[in-house]
Design an enzyme around this catalytic site. Structure first.
Site, PDB file in Angstrom:
ATOM      1  N   HIS A 214      14.188 -35.398 -16.784  1.00  0.00           N
ATOM      2  CA  HIS A 214      13.088 -36.351 -15.377  1.00  0.00           C
ATOM      3  C   HIS A 214      11.671 -35.455 -15.171  1.00  0.00           C
ATOM      4  O   HIS A 214      11.818 -35.324 -14.474  1.00  0.00           O
ATOM      5  CB  HIS A 214      14.450 -35.632 -14.213  1.00  0.00           C
ATOM      6  CG  HIS A 214      15.887 -36.503 -14.569  1.00  0.00           C
ATOM      7  ND1 HIS A 214      16.286 -37.657 -14.005  1.00  0.00           N
ATOM      8  CD2 HIS A 214      16.620 -35.480 -15.090  1.00  0.00           C
ATOM      9  CE1 HIS A 214      17.332 -37.396 -14.178  1.00  0.00           C
ATOM     10  NE2 HIS A 214      18.025 -36.929 -14.790  1.00  0.00           N
TER      11      HIS A 214
ATOM     12  N   LYS B  52       4.814  -4.156  -6.109  1.00  0.00           N
ATOM     13  CA  LYS B  52       6.331  -3.025  -6.228  1.00  0.00           C
ATOM     14  C   LYS B  52       7.032  -4.019  -4.984  1.00  0.00           C
ATOM     15  O   LYS B  52       8.617  -4.668  -5.210  1.00  0.00           O
ATOM     16  CB  LYS B  52       6.293  -1.928  -6.653  1.00  0.00           C
ATOM     17  CG  LYS B  52       7.988  -1.464  -6.775  1.00  0.00           C
ATOM     18  CD  LYS B  52       8.331  -2.309  -8.493  1.00  0.00           C
ATOM     19  CE  LYS B  52      10.041  -1.775  -8.993  1.00  0.00           C
ATOM     20  NZ  LYS B  52      10.175  -3.100  -9.800  1.00  0.00           N
TER      21      LYS B  52
ATOM     22  N   ARG C 292       3.941   0.704  -7.020  1.00  0.00           N
ATOM     23  CA  ARG C 292       3.670  -0.476  -5.869  1.00  0.00           C
ATOM     24  C   ARG C 292       2.511  -1.342  -5.273  1.00  0.00           C
ATOM     25  O   ARG C 292       3.237  -2.338  -4.917  1.00  0.00           O
ATOM     26  CB  ARG C 292       3.616   0.488  -4.311  1.00  0.00           C
ATOM     27  CG  ARG C 292       4.491   1.831  -4.107  1.00  0.00           C
ATOM     28  CD  ARG C 292       4.948   2.377  -2.585  1.00  0.00           C
ATOM     29  NE  ARG C 292       4.592   1.687  -1.523  1.00  0.00           N
ATOM     30  CZ  ARG C 292       5.474   1.602  -0.524  1.00  0.00           C
ATOM     31  NH1 ARG C 292       6.821   2.503  -0.729  1.00  0.00           N
ATOM     32  NH2 ARG C 292       5.424   1.359   0.517  1.00  0.00           N
TER      33      ARG C 292
ATOM     34  N   LYS D  15       8.705 -13.324 -15.445  1.00  0.00           N
ATOM     35  CA  LYS D  15       8.342 -12.279 -16.163  1.00  0.00           C
ATOM     36  C   LYS D  15       7.598 -11.813 -17.143  1.00  0.00           C
ATOM     37  O   LYS D  15       6.614 -11.778 -17.086  1.00  0.00           O
ATOM     38  CB  LYS D  15       9.820 -11.762 -16.884  1.00  0.00           C
ATOM     39  CG  LYS D  15      10.932 -10.448 -16.257  1.00  0.00           C
ATOM     40  CD  LYS D  15      10.343  -9.133 -15.911  1.00  0.00           C
ATOM     41  CE  LYS D  15      11.439  -8.638 -14.873  1.00  0.00           C
ATOM     42  NZ  LYS D  15      11.231  -9.333 -13.625  1.00  0.00           N
TER      43      LYS D  15
ATOM     44  N   GLU E 187       4.612 -12.861 -14.388  1.00  0.00           N
ATOM     45  CA  GLU E 187       3.541 -11.576 -14.246  1.00  0.00           C
ATOM     46  C   GLU E 187       3.399 -10.474 -14.743  1.00  0.00           C
ATOM     47  O   GLU E 187       2.228  -9.973 -13.970  1.00  0.00           O
ATOM     48  CB  GLU E 187       5.193 -10.821 -13.898  1.00  0.00           C
ATOM     49  CG  GLU E 187       6.082 -10.762 -12.409  1.00  0.00           C
ATOM     50  CD  GLU E 187       7.048 -10.944 -12.220  1.00  0.00           C
ATOM     51  OE1 GLU E 187       7.090 -10.006 -11.120  1.00  0.00           O
ATOM     52  OE2 GLU E 187       7.961 -10.035 -12.866  1.00  0.00           O
TER      53      GLU E 187
ATOM     54  N   TRP F 193      -3.640  -2.206  -1.683  1.00  0.00           N
ATOM     55  CA  TRP F 193      -3.293  -3.270  -2.103  1.00  0.00           C
ATOM     56  C   TRP F 193      -4.285  -4.339  -0.819  1.00  0.00           C
ATOM     57  O   TRP F 193      -3.494  -4.723   0.165  1.00  0.00           O
ATOM     58  CB  TRP F 193      -2.184  -3.873  -1.954  1.00  0.00           C
ATOM     59  CG  TRP F 193      -1.929  -5.270  -3.332  1.00  0.00           C
ATOM     60  CD1 TRP F 193      -1.536  -5.365  -4.795  1.00  0.00           C
ATOM     61  CD2 TRP F 193      -1.286  -6.501  -2.175  1.00  0.00           C
ATOM     62  NE1 TRP F 193      -1.910  -5.530  -4.242  1.00  0.00           N
ATOM     63  CE2 TRP F 193      -1.301  -7.096  -3.817  1.00  0.00           C
ATOM     64  CE3 TRP F 193      -1.320  -6.977  -1.648  1.00  0.00           C
ATOM     65  CZ2 TRP F 193      -0.956  -8.679  -3.206  1.00  0.00           C
ATOM     66  CZ3 TRP F 193      -1.018  -7.911  -1.212  1.00  0.00           C
ATOM     67  CH2 TRP F 193      -0.646  -9.235  -2.988  1.00  0.00           C
TER      68      TRP F 193
ATOM     69  N   GLU G 143      14.103 -16.459 -14.370  1.00  0.00           N
ATOM     70  CA  GLU G 143      13.370 -14.932 -14.558  1.00  0.00           C
ATOM     71  C   GLU G 143      12.452 -15.490 -15.224  1.00  0.00           C
ATOM     72  O   GLU G 143      12.016 -14.342 -15.811  1.00  0.00           O
ATOM     73  CB  GLU G 143      15.182 -13.930 -14.010  1.00  0.00           C
ATOM     74  CG  GLU G 143      14.410 -12.335 -15.144  1.00  0.00           C
ATOM     75  CD  GLU G 143      14.009 -11.381 -13.954  1.00  0.00           C
ATOM     76  OE1 GLU G 143      13.497 -10.136 -13.829  1.00  0.00           O
ATOM     77  OE2 GLU G 143      13.394 -13.118 -12.901  1.00  0.00           O
TER      78      GLU G 143
ATOM     79  N   CYS H 261       0.652  -0.922  -0.137  1.00  0.00           N
ATOM     80  CA  CYS H 261       0.192   0.027   0.280  1.00  0.00           C
ATOM     81  C   CYS H 261       0.628   1.168  -0.171  1.00  0.00           C
ATOM     82  O   CYS H 261       1.786   1.134   0.141  1.00  0.00           O
ATOM     83  CB  CYS H 261      -1.032  -0.113   1.478  1.00  0.00           C
ATOM     84  SG  CYS H 261      -2.439  -1.584   1.648  1.00  0.00           S
TER      85      CYS H 261
ATOM     86  N   ASN I 198      -0.394   0.635   6.117  1.00  0.00           N
ATOM     87  CA  ASN I 198       0.329   0.026   5.555  1.00  0.00           C
ATOM     88  C   ASN I 198       0.978  -1.059   6.238  1.00  0.00           C
ATOM     89  O   ASN I 198       1.963  -0.581   7.684  1.00  0.00           O
ATOM     90  CB  ASN I 198       1.947   0.812   4.374  1.00  0.00           C
ATOM     91  CG  ASN I 198       2.196  -0.469   3.926  1.00  0.00           C
ATOM     92  OD1 ASN I 198       1.587  -1.481   3.533  1.00  0.00           O
ATOM     93  ND2 ASN I 198       3.537  -0.392   3.296  1.00  0.00           N
ATOM     94  N   GLY I 199       0.882  -2.822   5.791  1.00  0.00           N
ATOM     95  CA  GLY I 199       1.396  -3.621   6.404  1.00  0.00           C
ATOM     96  C   GLY I 199      -0.062  -4.822   7.444  1.00  0.00           C
ATOM     97  O   GLY I 199      -0.781  -4.307   6.579  1.00  0.00           O
TER      98      GLY I 199
END
Length: 607
Positions: free
Chosen positions: A502, A602, A27, A483, A486, A74, A479, A2, A98-99
């Site tokens: 495997h 973020k 964020r 990406k 995301e 968020w 990565e 947030c 926030n938290g």
């Protein structure tokens, strides 16, 4: 996660609060709101979705006042509904947070016993209700805020505003960052300095457990023990150009394009002018005495650590262990003598990474960190912090911060190799000369964008994508898959190419695109052998390689992306570029929200 802003100003604050919240959009959020005090009366406006919805609401229902707080939420506790949107209000109190308040159920039970009901699904409403409860019992606003904060367990950055108190705002922080901005007859708060940049460059960061009582003419800060303290006011340089799209359609596109420049700046900060040595901040580190390195990070930073494991082990001969910070902190691994603990975080506030660092404090010989925010909690709590000089990164999917992290980690590995006698003075000069040429090679590699765009138009139709790599290309495959997931919402997985037989090869059919990352290095032939197994089963191979690799292995490949030639040690940094382009253009082709993908934030400042 947030975003929080607040302001005791000389002019109408609503437009400024909204602009500050826009600077925190990176964020991640799903709703937004502001509260102000006008003629002593507290009022608020809230909206679901993007900030433009809040802006539209304020056109039709203006909110006057020279004191205010704002929030982008968020969702954690409770769905993203109007009822759950911040600021939360109970009687005379408005709160943004926030938290996560971990004991909110216990506090709700207490409030229920005294006849106070709640209306939302959020943990934050409990903070407002509790503060109003103390006001009802005769407490002053400052006393009510302090009594409330004293009962909270978990992580929080909080800002309180009180009806009838236009020259008072109270802020508190534990586990989540919060900064105070200093102005002329004005005072501000923000989740980070970016939010405050247009208003001031003088910032004071609250420390763990701090509570601040703010007026336009005074700032009183007390620590976790309730003792009055002075916190340093710092002048923060924020390049406004770096938080503007500068003609690009998305921040992610701009930040990909900035990589040659920011990597050059990173190298300039650490490589001696005569390119003979690597200069570390402060007193540096005694690599000769280090027996092992343990690394812990999250997300893309974790893949930077996985890459660094190859560098430190192969170049410097130091054993390395890499963990997800979210697992490390609960695994409680033994920290043996001679261990250096290294933590990587773009924001420097990642909750799990910070907790892992604090677990190692007092146990590890040295605590190192690699961050993009030198004033962050992780940076300040490290023995040695290595800034990455990437500048503000707004896109949720990390790009330039990742390549700068890799650059700094490679510099550290080279410094360790030289200090331990595994790299001669001349050998170090050769490596540093190659590194100095990296920005130019990155700039040359920007030329693959059009080829990648063409591939992405086809990739956008896929439901699943497989990424393969060996050695230092394996973390790049991881990565690349991250990406793509995301920002395009396509299911993607990555495997070490040798693991294909495997299990994962069972997924391969004629509908399965397989991205193979394979510069012509010592492992090239083995990777190509795995690639042939994919092609024999109808898989559509997208080969990312160099000129020699393309000549040797392009036959039968669905698409080939040819990268510039580069030293093997530098290849992971260069090969981050094509997978960034691949994810970006696939997302654009699908029409997703590139800079603010759904469900993501973020800076992850909660577990």
């Amino acid at each position: 996660m947030c975003g929080i802003v607040g302001m005791l100003g000389q002019h109408e604050v609503a437009p400024t609060l909204v602009e500050a919240l826009k600077r925190l959009e990176y964020r991640g959020y799903d709703s937004a709101g502001i509260a102000t005090i006008n003629d002593g009366v507290l009022d608020r406006r809230r909206a679901i979705g993007k900030l433009v919805n809040l802006s539209d609401l304020l056109v039709h229902e203006p909110l006057a006042g020279k004191s205010g707080i704002g929030h982008t939420r968020w969702a954690t506790h409770g769905a993203p509904t109007l009822t759950n949107t911040h600021p939360h209000r109970a009687g005379r109190v408005a709160v943004v947070h926030n938290g996560i308040i971990e004991n909110y159920r216990e506090l709700r039970a207490y409030l229920a016993k005294v006849g106070i009901a709640y209306q939302t699904e959020t943990d934050t409403e409990t903070v407002a209700l509790l503060a109003q409860h103390y006001l009802d019992e005769g407490a002053t606003p400052e006393e009510a805020a302090r009594c409330t904060v004293a009962r909270l367990e978990g992580a929080y950055a909080l800002a309180f505003l009180f009806d009838g108190e236009p020259d008072l705002m109270i802020a508190a922080r534990k586990g989540s960052p919060l900064a105070i901005g200093h102005g002329e007859g004005e005072v501000y708060i923000g989740s980070d300095a970016i939010a405050l940049a247009p208003m001031t460059d003088r910032v004071t960061y609250l420390e763990e457990g701090d509570c601040a009582v703010l007026t336009r003419s005074s700032i009183k800060i007390t620590d976790a023990a309730g003792q009055a303290v002075q916190r340093e006011a710092r002048t923060i340089r924020i390049d406004a150009a770096r938080i503007d799209k500068a003609g690009h359609k998305h921040f992610m596109s701009k930040e990909i394009a900035e990589q040659p420049t920011v990597v050059s700046e990173t190298l300039a900060a650490y490589i001696a002018p005569d390119a003979s040595d690597i200069n570390l901040p402060g007193e540096g580190i005694d690599f000769k005495s280090i027996r092992r390195i343990t690394m812990a990070s999250c997300g893309t930073a974790y893949y930077a650590c996985l890459t660094a494991k190859y560098w430190f082990e192969q170049l410097a001969g130091i054993p390395v262990e890499v963990d997800f910070a979210s697992e490390f902190r609960y695994r409680e691994p033994p920290i043996t003598e001679g261990t250096a603990a290294l933590f990587v975080s773009q924001s420097g506030e990642t909750a799990d990474t910070l907790a892992a660092l604090r677990y190692c404090a007092g146990k590890a010989q040295t605590i190192l960190s690699v961050t993009n925010v030198p004033e962050s909690s992780i940076a300040r709590e490290s023995d040695l912090n290595m800034p990455i000089y990437a500048g503000a990164e707004i896109g949720v999917a990390s790009t330039k911060a990742f390549t700068c992290q890799l650059t700094v980690l490679l510099l550290l590995a080279l410094k360790a190799a030289h200090a331990r006698g595994r790299l001669s003075d001349e050998g170090l000069k050769v490596k540093l000369a190659a590194l100095r040429g990296l920005p130019a090679t990155l700039n040359q590699a920007m030329g693959v964008e059009e080829a990648v765009r063409a591939v992405s138009l086809r990739l956008a139709k896929a439901r699943d994508v497989l990424f393969l790599g060996r050695g230092r290309m394996f973390p790049m495959a991881l990565e690349g898959a991250l990406k793509l997931k995301e920002i395009s919402y396509i299911h993607a997985e990555a495997y070490a190419a040798g693991e294909l037989k495997h299990g994962p090869i069972a997924l391969v059919d004629e509908k399965m695109p397989v991205v193979v990352m394979a510069p012509r290095d010592a492992l090239f032939d083995k990777t190509v052998s795995n690639m042939q197994e994919v092609m024999a089963r109808g898989g559509k191979v997208i080969l990312i390689t160099d000129h020699a690799g393309a000549e040797a292995a392009s036959d039968g490949v669905w698409q080939t992306i040819v990268m510039p030639d580069i030293d093997d040690d530098l290849a992971p940094i260069l090969y981050a570029l094509p997978v960034q382009f691949l994810a970006y253009h696939t997302a654009v082709a699908k029409g997703t929200d590139v800079d603010q993908p759904r469900n993501l934030a973020k800076s992850v400042t909660v577990e």
